[in-house]
Design an enzyme around this catalytic site. Structure first.
Site, mmCIF file in Angstrom:
data_model
loop_
_atom_site.group_PDB
_atom_site.id
_atom_site.type_symbol
_atom_site.label_atom_id
_atom_site.label_comp_id
_atom_site.label_asym_id
_atom_site.label_seq_id
_atom_site.Cartn_x
_atom_site.Cartn_y
_atom_site.Cartn_z
ATOM 1 N N ASP A 60 -5.799 4.363 -7.042
ATOM 2 C CA ASP A 60 -6.328 3.497 -6.035
ATOM 3 C C ASP A 60 -5.472 2.206 -5.963
ATOM 4 O OD1 ASP A 60 -7.588 2.228 -3.805
ATOM 5 O OD2 ASP A 60 -9.498 2.412 -4.596
ATOM 6 N N VAL A 61 -4.704 2.053 -5.069
ATOM 7 C CA VAL A 61 -3.876 0.891 -5.213
ATOM 8 C C VAL A 61 -4.308 -0.362 -4.693
ATOM 9 C CG1 VAL A 61 -1.538 2.070 -4.633
ATOM 10 C CG2 VAL A 61 -2.889 1.041 -2.665
ATOM 11 N N ASN A 87 4.785 2.640 -1.061
ATOM 12 C CA ASN A 87 4.834 3.439 -0.126
ATOM 13 C C ASN A 87 3.283 3.918 0.329
ATOM 14 O OD1 ASN A 87 5.681 5.842 1.728
ATOM 15 N ND2 ASN A 87 4.432 7.124 0.180
ATOM 16 N N TYR A 156 -2.717 -2.117 11.697
ATOM 17 C CA TYR A 156 -1.667 -1.312 11.112
ATOM 18 C C TYR A 156 -0.515 -2.192 11.490
ATOM 19 C CZ TYR A 156 2.133 2.064 9.940
ATOM 20 O OH TYR A 156 3.151 2.835 9.535
ATOM 21 N N LYS A 160 1.866 -4.333 8.512
ATOM 22 C CA LYS A 160 3.488 -4.156 8.504
ATOM 23 C C LYS A 160 4.236 -5.292 8.901
ATOM 24 C CE LYS A 160 2.980 0.050 7.052
ATOM 25 N NZ LYS A 160 3.266 0.377 5.561
#
Length: 251
Positions: A60-61, A87, A156, A160
């Protein structure tokens, strides 16, 4: 790369872009550490990369401890990291107008897309700085949304855009240690996340319209090229997109 044996860590490796990149790196002769939430999906990627040396580490990043365990496992198995393909990501909140977006959904997007990317980059940076030969490369998965938003995608899009700042900062801080950092901004690769685009997706003028997609393998070849450059060269930013998607002129 300085090392004869090239080691790549791929996050979000259980599906989509991550799986495509992992398979392309395997075909190019890289040894892989595959990270993602689902152990079964990672094992499927490893099986598809038959012939390559792989290490599957469910991760789990968003968890500093799990990210530390991932890079500890990579160090124990391979002794070094040459490339991180950063990613893992989520489209949490996609399709929700800004006034209706729940705080929890905003946090989920920030935790995965930004904090998770930072934690993995930080761990890779530390390893690349300490290892001998020193150095390595971090490739961040940005997005067309790092440049322009879609309707109802505030979480999102914000994360980003922040990824671009992360990439630039890592590039600057990595210079003294032979650590290069670049970003690939991807538009409409055919994955599970983009299936809805072919059925019709909200456009800036309020209409629904299908959008063209491209094969994720085309993205993967670009990542392999970026990964394979000598550390004296860097692709700082690359945009790979379906040729006729509504990006140029969006909005």
């Amino acid at each position: 790369m300085d090392a004869v044996r090239r080691i790549a860590v791929v996050t979000g490796a259980g599906s989509g872009i991550g799986r495509s990149v992992a398979l392309a790196l395997a075909e190019a002769g890289w040894s892989l550490a595959l990270a993602g939430r689902r152990a079964g999906a990672l094992e499927e990627t490893a099986a598809l990369a038959a012939g390559a040396e792989t290490l599957c580490v469910p991760t789990d990043v968003t968890s500093p401890d799990e990210v530390a365990a991932l890079f500890g496992a990579v160090r124990d198995r391979y002794g070094r990291v040459d490339v991180l393909f950063n990613n893992a990501g989520t489209f949490a909140g996609g399709g929700t107008p800004v006034e209706d977006l729940a705080h929890e959904t905003w946090r989920q997007a920030v935790d995965v897309n930004l904090t998770g990317a930072f934690l993995c980059a930080q761990a890779a940076f530390r390893q690349m700085k300490e290892q001998s030969p020193q150095g390595g490369r971090i490739i961040n998965n940005g997005s067309i949304s790092a440049h322009v938003p879609r309707p109802h995608s505030v979480a999102y899009t914000a994360t980003k855009h922040a990824m671009t700042g992360l990439t630039k900062s890592l590039s600057l801080e990595g210079r003294p240690y032979r650590i290069a950092c670049g970003q690939i901004d991807i538009g409409n690769a055919a994955t599970e996340m983009t299936e809805r685009m072919q059925a019709g997706i909200l456009q800036a003028n309020g209409t629904l319209a299908p959008e063209p997609v491209m094969d994720a393998a085309d993205v993967a070849r670009t990542v392999v090229h970026m990964a394979s450059l000598p550390l004296e060269a860097n692709v700082q930013f690359a945009t790979v997109m379906a040729t006729t998607m509504p990006y140029i002129g969006r909005g």
